[in-house]
Write a protein that holds these residues in place. Structure first.
Motif, PDB file in Angstrom:
ATOM      1  N   ALA A   1      -2.140  -4.060 -10.011  1.00  0.00           N
ATOM      2  CA  ALA A   1      -2.087  -2.646  -9.362  1.00  0.00           C
ATOM      3  C   ALA A   1      -3.425  -1.794  -9.603  1.00  0.00           C
ATOM      4  CB  ALA A   1      -0.844  -1.665  -9.899  1.00  0.00           C
ATOM      5  N   LEU A   2      -3.783  -1.070  -8.432  1.00  0.00           N
ATOM      6  CA  LEU A   2      -5.135  -0.111  -8.557  1.00  0.00           C
ATOM      7  C   LEU A   2      -4.435   1.069  -7.961  1.00  0.00           C
ATOM      8  CD1 LEU A   2      -8.138   0.324  -8.766  1.00  0.00           C
ATOM      9  CD2 LEU A   2      -8.159  -0.262  -6.019  1.00  0.00           C
ATOM     10  N   LEU A   3      -4.808   2.051  -8.931  1.00  0.00           N
ATOM     11  CA  LEU A   3      -4.512   3.598  -8.677  1.00  0.00           C
ATOM     12  C   LEU A   3      -5.693   4.243  -8.571  1.00  0.00           C
ATOM     13  CD1 LEU A   3      -2.139   5.577  -8.579  1.00  0.00           C
ATOM     14  CD2 LEU A   3      -2.560   6.301 -11.045  1.00  0.00           C
ATOM     15  N   ALA A   4      -5.977   4.862  -7.415  1.00  0.00           N
ATOM     16  CA  ALA A   4      -7.116   5.545  -7.047  1.00  0.00           C
ATOM     17  C   ALA A   4      -7.163   6.880  -6.367  1.00  0.00           C
ATOM     18  CB  ALA A   4      -8.024   4.642  -6.275  1.00  0.00           C
ATOM     19  N   PRO A   5      -7.672   7.607  -6.229  1.00  0.00           N
ATOM     20  CA  PRO A   5      -7.993   8.801  -5.424  1.00  0.00           C
ATOM     21  C   PRO A   5      -8.183   8.268  -3.999  1.00  0.00           C
ATOM     22  CG  PRO A   5      -9.352   9.330  -7.163  1.00  0.00           C
ATOM     23  CD  PRO A   5      -9.061   7.734  -7.283  1.00  0.00           C
ATOM     24  N   LYS A   6      -7.495   8.866  -3.056  1.00  0.00           N
ATOM     25  CA  LYS A   6      -7.496   8.458  -1.515  1.00  0.00           C
ATOM     26  C   LYS A   6      -8.903   8.270  -1.041  1.00  0.00           C
ATOM     27  CE  LYS A   6      -4.478  11.516  -0.044  1.00  0.00           C
ATOM     28  NZ  LYS A   6      -3.548  12.063   1.074  1.00  0.00           N
ATOM     29  N   ASN A   7      -9.964   9.340  -1.536  1.00  0.00           N
ATOM     30  CA  ASN A   7     -11.099   9.165  -1.006  1.00  0.00           C
ATOM     31  C   ASN A   7     -12.069   7.954  -1.411  1.00  0.00           C
ATOM     32  OD1 ASN A   7     -11.288  10.107  -3.414  1.00  0.00           O
ATOM     33  ND2 ASN A   7     -12.898  11.980  -2.658  1.00  0.00           N
TER      34      ASN A   7
ATOM     35  N   PHE B   1      -9.874  -4.663  -6.586  1.00  0.00           N
ATOM     36  CA  PHE B   1      -8.531  -4.992  -6.424  1.00  0.00           C
ATOM     37  C   PHE B   1      -8.328  -6.386  -5.981  1.00  0.00           C
ATOM     38  CE2 PHE B   1      -4.610  -5.029  -4.022  1.00  0.00           C
ATOM     39  CZ  PHE B   1      -3.741  -4.985  -4.823  1.00  0.00           C
ATOM     40  N   LEU B   2      -9.116  -6.697  -4.721  1.00  0.00           N
ATOM     41  CA  LEU B   2      -8.757  -8.032  -4.217  1.00  0.00           C
ATOM     42  C   LEU B   2      -9.743  -9.111  -5.296  1.00  0.00           C
ATOM     43  CD1 LEU B   2      -9.416  -7.194  -0.536  1.00  0.00           C
ATOM     44  CD2 LEU B   2      -7.361  -7.416  -1.852  1.00  0.00           C
ATOM     45  N   PRO B   3     -10.896  -8.818  -5.805  1.00  0.00           N
ATOM     46  CA  PRO B   3     -11.486  -9.735  -6.649  1.00  0.00           C
ATOM     47  C   PRO B   3     -10.513  -9.882  -7.885  1.00  0.00           C
ATOM     48  CG  PRO B   3     -13.267  -8.208  -5.888  1.00  0.00           C
ATOM     49  CD  PRO B   3     -11.797  -7.872  -5.441  1.00  0.00           C
TER      50      PRO B   3
ATOM     51  N   GLY C   1      -2.133  12.649  -4.243  1.00  0.00           N
ATOM     52  CA  GLY C   1      -3.507  12.946  -4.032  1.00  0.00           C
ATOM     53  C   GLY C   1      -4.126  11.443  -4.113  1.00  0.00           C
ATOM     54  N   SER C   2      -3.253  10.427  -4.665  1.00  0.00           N
ATOM     55  CA  SER C   2      -3.635   9.045  -5.128  1.00  0.00           C
ATOM     56  C   SER C   2      -3.046   8.142  -4.245  1.00  0.00           C
ATOM     57  CB  SER C   2      -3.422   8.711  -6.601  1.00  0.00           C
ATOM     58  OG  SER C   2      -4.075   9.474  -7.467  1.00  0.00           O
ATOM     59  N   PHE C   3      -3.797   6.783  -4.225  1.00  0.00           N
ATOM     60  CA  PHE C   3      -3.019   5.848  -3.555  1.00  0.00           C
ATOM     61  C   PHE C   3      -3.111   4.545  -4.514  1.00  0.00           C
ATOM     62  CE2 PHE C   3      -2.448   3.344   0.127  1.00  0.00           C
ATOM     63  CZ  PHE C   3      -2.139   4.141   1.370  1.00  0.00           C
ATOM     64  N   ALA C   4      -1.811   3.765  -4.177  1.00  0.00           N
ATOM     65  CA  ALA C   4      -1.615   2.885  -5.104  1.00  0.00           C
ATOM     66  C   ALA C   4      -1.635   1.660  -4.242  1.00  0.00           C
ATOM     67  CB  ALA C   4      -0.112   2.900  -5.898  1.00  0.00           C
ATOM     68  N   ASP C   5      -2.384   0.350  -4.707  1.00  0.00           N
ATOM     69  CA  ASP C   5      -2.510  -0.791  -4.059  1.00  0.00           C
ATOM     70  C   ASP C   5      -1.755  -1.689  -5.107  1.00  0.00           C
ATOM     71  OD1 ASP C   5      -4.072  -1.138  -1.369  1.00  0.00           O
ATOM     72  OD2 ASP C   5      -5.352   0.266  -2.533  1.00  0.00           O
ATOM     73  N   VAL C   6      -0.674  -2.500  -4.726  1.00  0.00           N
ATOM     74  CA  VAL C   6       0.277  -3.194  -5.584  1.00  0.00           C
ATOM     75  C   VAL C   6       0.220  -4.503  -5.151  1.00  0.00           C
ATOM     76  CG1 VAL C   6       2.212  -3.643  -6.794  1.00  0.00           C
ATOM     77  CG2 VAL C   6       1.274  -1.213  -6.190  1.00  0.00           C
TER      78      VAL C   6
ATOM     79  N   ALA D   1       0.828  -1.420  -0.022  1.00  0.00           N
ATOM     80  CA  ALA D   1       0.176  -0.086  -0.006  1.00  0.00           C
ATOM     81  C   ALA D   1       0.891   1.286  -0.119  1.00  0.00           C
ATOM     82  CB  ALA D   1      -1.109  -0.007   1.292  1.00  0.00           C
ATOM     83  N   ILE D   2       0.739   2.076  -0.958  1.00  0.00           N
ATOM     84  CA  ILE D   2       1.755   3.321  -1.149  1.00  0.00           C
ATOM     85  C   ILE D   2       0.629   4.478  -1.400  1.00  0.00           C
ATOM     86  CG2 ILE D   2       3.457   4.127  -2.436  1.00  0.00           C
ATOM     87  CD1 ILE D   2       3.749   1.286  -3.751  1.00  0.00           C
ATOM     88  N   GLU D   3       1.046   5.561  -0.291  1.00  0.00           N
ATOM     89  CA  GLU D   3       0.286   6.904  -0.662  1.00  0.00           C
ATOM     90  C   GLU D   3       1.464   7.599  -1.334  1.00  0.00           C
ATOM     91  OE1 GLU D   3      -1.404  10.589   1.744  1.00  0.00           O
ATOM     92  OE2 GLU D   3      -0.721   8.656   3.018  1.00  0.00           O
ATOM     93  N   LEU D   4       0.614   8.270  -2.602  1.00  0.00           N
ATOM     94  CA  LEU D   4       1.451   8.897  -3.599  1.00  0.00           C
ATOM     95  C   LEU D   4       1.725  10.496  -3.421  1.00  0.00           C
ATOM     96  CD1 LEU D   4       0.431   6.986  -6.488  1.00  0.00           C
ATOM     97  CD2 LEU D   4       2.413   6.442  -5.325  1.00  0.00           C
ATOM     98  N   THR D   5       2.780  11.049  -3.284  1.00  0.00           N
ATOM     99  CA  THR D   5       2.780  12.405  -2.867  1.00  0.00           C
ATOM    100  C   THR D   5       3.556  13.271  -3.928  1.00  0.00           C
ATOM    101  OG1 THR D   5       4.943  11.992  -2.084  1.00  0.00           O
ATOM    102  CG2 THR D   5       2.962  12.012  -0.318  1.00  0.00           C
ATOM    103  N   GLN D   6       4.044  12.712  -5.408  1.00  0.00           N
ATOM    104  CA  GLN D   6       4.753  13.411  -6.154  1.00  0.00           C
ATOM    105  C   GLN D   6       3.875  13.389  -7.352  1.00  0.00           C
ATOM    106  OE1 GLN D   6       8.051  14.611  -5.715  1.00  0.00           O
ATOM    107  NE2 GLN D   6       7.606  14.090  -3.483  1.00  0.00           N
ATOM    108  N   ARG D   7       3.764  14.888  -8.161  1.00  0.00           N
ATOM    109  CA  ARG D   7       3.043  15.063  -9.065  1.00  0.00           C
ATOM    110  C   ARG D   7       3.450  14.136 -10.368  1.00  0.00           C
ATOM    111  NH1 ARG D   7       0.170  19.473  -9.543  1.00  0.00           N
ATOM    112  NH2 ARG D   7       0.235  19.536 -11.738  1.00  0.00           N
ATOM    113  N   PRO D   8       2.848  13.774 -11.128  1.00  0.00           N
ATOM    114  CA  PRO D   8       1.078  13.979 -11.488  1.00  0.00           C
ATOM    115  C   PRO D   8       0.191  12.909 -10.544  1.00  0.00           C
ATOM    116  CG  PRO D   8       2.082  12.550 -13.201  1.00  0.00           C
ATOM    117  CD  PRO D   8       3.100  12.713 -12.326  1.00  0.00           C
TER     118      PRO D   8
END
Length: 478
Positions: A160-166, A176-178, A142-147, A132-139
């Motif tokens: 991998a799932l890239l999605a907004p944190k909310n 992601f899990l399915p 504000g997103s979260f990566a589940d890998v 689980a990785i919270e992304l802080t660098q542009r672009p």
């Protein structure tokens, strides 16, 4: 170590080993069933999942039914405003988990250090480890990566799932899990069908006149350099250059191909060195560097059917360059080779699968082709992905059947040399490895601790290799 490293697969990573924590022991469920992962906070969305097959990657699985498949295994919402959400399925043959993380995931996700796994997730088919990785660098800020990564003997699988944190928690549970549970290895697609269906595209009349028009000649310290053009069987004229040693010969023959963007003049220094090593050297401009292309667009890739037409034309024009060498009495027809760099290294794989009169091909920092180059994990916010869906799909449909990675496995009996850089950001290590694995035998693979510009040692190595293949004097390249 810089220098010759002949490998079947990648053997060295780009970053210190400490950046990738070892995965924990994979948990197993009681009774031999699948282990469960504790759900994270957030309401689960009701999302309809549909099966997909990505035969090119050797996988099948599920993805949201209403999302579009940007490329095999890569899915995103149909609405462009939601393109900060993506689901990616990939298989990287011949790569370890560590090599994949260090060469691709760290630079693409713009993180300095890979985290420890948050858990294991053994499915019925693959031993997943989850990150689980919270992304802080542009672009990606504000997103979260589940890998999820699963390493087996043949390579490493990724979901991998890239999605907004909310939205992350809900999408993790519903998508992601399915996707992990459903991913299944299948036999990789046979590329031979593309070769068989496409070979006729590259045919031309070998008996037609070359119609050479000389532009200018210059003498340079024992060499004669001539600029000229010849007729392209696909229309227009091919700007070209030939460099000839002043000695009597007979000589080897070498065709040089530049990168993108680029033109033949960028290969002059290399061409002169090979001419001093005992070769008649021909270099041409790719269609994207010719006036006809530049009248339509200033960009080398148009993302239209023009790209397909120009790629086909390039291969036909290179075949005519072979005719040109064979027409010269000072060239030995049994000592012909091709050297391509970057774009030229990629197109050389296509050329090798079509042309049967050369003895050797040197493919320097090449990848599988334009589709490979434009659809990497690092390309999701630009280029091809910025097009409307229908244009993107039309371009992929036109270009994929003539992607060089399908053809490089048909180079035999010609020999192949692949040269790649471990720190290359234009051709990420996974793309280079895929290309190398697709090549036919005999082949040699050389890796360098370098970026896209491999430096002097690579020239020394290719000179020694070509000395064995076509009898040039490698000492002249030192």
């Amino acid at each position: 170590m810089v220098g010759i490293v002949v490998l079947a697969v990648v053997s060295a990573a780009c970053r210190p080993a400490a950046t990738v924590p070892a995965p924990p022991p994979t948990p197993t469920a009681a009774g031999g069933g699948e282990a469960t992962v504790a759900p994270m906070a957030g309401d689960q969305l009701e999302t309809e999942l549909a099966p997909f097959v990505a035969a090119e990657l050797g996988i099948r699985g599920v993805a949201p039914a209403e999302w579009v498949e940007a490329k095999p295994g890569h899915f995103m919402p149909a609405v462009r405003a939601d393109w900060d959400t993506r689901l990616v399925h990939e298989f990287f043959p011949g790569m370890t988990l560590r090599e994949l993380v260090e060469s691709l995931l760290l630079p693409v996700l713009k993180v300095e250090e890979w985290p420890s796994p948050v858990s294991g997730h053994p499915s019925a088919r693959l031993p997943w480890n989850l990150y689980a990785i919270e992304l802080t660098q542009r672009p990606l800020s504000g997103s979260f990566a589940d890998v999820a990564l699963a390493e087996i003997n043949a390579g490493t699988y990724l979901v991998a799932l890239l999605a907004p944190k909310n939205q992350r928690d809900a999408l993790r549970q519903s998508i992601f899990l399915p996707a992990l549970d459903a991913l299944e290895p299948i036999p990789v697609e046979d590329p031979n069908r593309y070769v068989q269906d496409s070979l006729a595209l590259f045919e031309y009349d070998r008996t037609a006149a070359l119609d050479i028009e000389e532009v200018g000649t210059e003498s340079r310290s024992g060499l004669t350099v001539t600029d000229f053009t010849y007729a392209s069987p696909k229309g227009g004229r091919v700007p070209a250059m030939v460099i000839v040693p002043d000695d009597p010969g007979p000589f080897a023959g070498i065709i040089l191909m530049h990168g993108m963007p680029g033109k033949r003049q960028h290969m002059t220094t290399l061409g002169e060195r090979y001419a001093k090593a005992g070769a008649v050297v021909v270099a041409i401009d790719a269609p994207h560097a010719r006036p006809e292309h530049l009248k339509r667009t200033n960009e080398p890739i148009a993302y239209t059917s023009q790209d397909r037409e120009e790629q086909i034309q390039l291969i036909v024009d290179l075949r005519r360059a072979v005719d040109l060498l064979l027409a010269r009495p000072d060239v030995d027809p049994e000592r012909l080779a091709y050297v391509g760099v970057s774009y030229g290294g990629a197109m050389g794989g296509l050329f090798a699968g079509v042309e049967d009169r050369l003895q050797a091909y040197v493919l320097v920092v090449g990848d599988g082709g334009l589709v490979t180059h434009e659809t990497g994990l690092d390309d999701v916010f630009r280029g091809l992905y910025s097009l409307p869906q229908e244009k993107r799909e039309a371009w992929l449909e036109a270009m994929w059947p003539i992607e060089p990675i399908h053809f490089v496995g048909h180079a035999a009996p010609a020999a192949l040399l692949f040269q790649s850089g471990r720190q290359d950001r234009l051709v990420p290590l996974p793309d280079a490895v895929r290309y190398q694995l697709a090549g036919s035998e005999p082949k040699d693979i050389m890796w360098y601790d370098a970026g896209h510009n491999l430096g002097g040692p690579s020239l020394r190595d290719q000179g020694l290799w070509l000395q064995q293949q076509i009898g040039i004097d490698a000492q002249a390249l030192q």
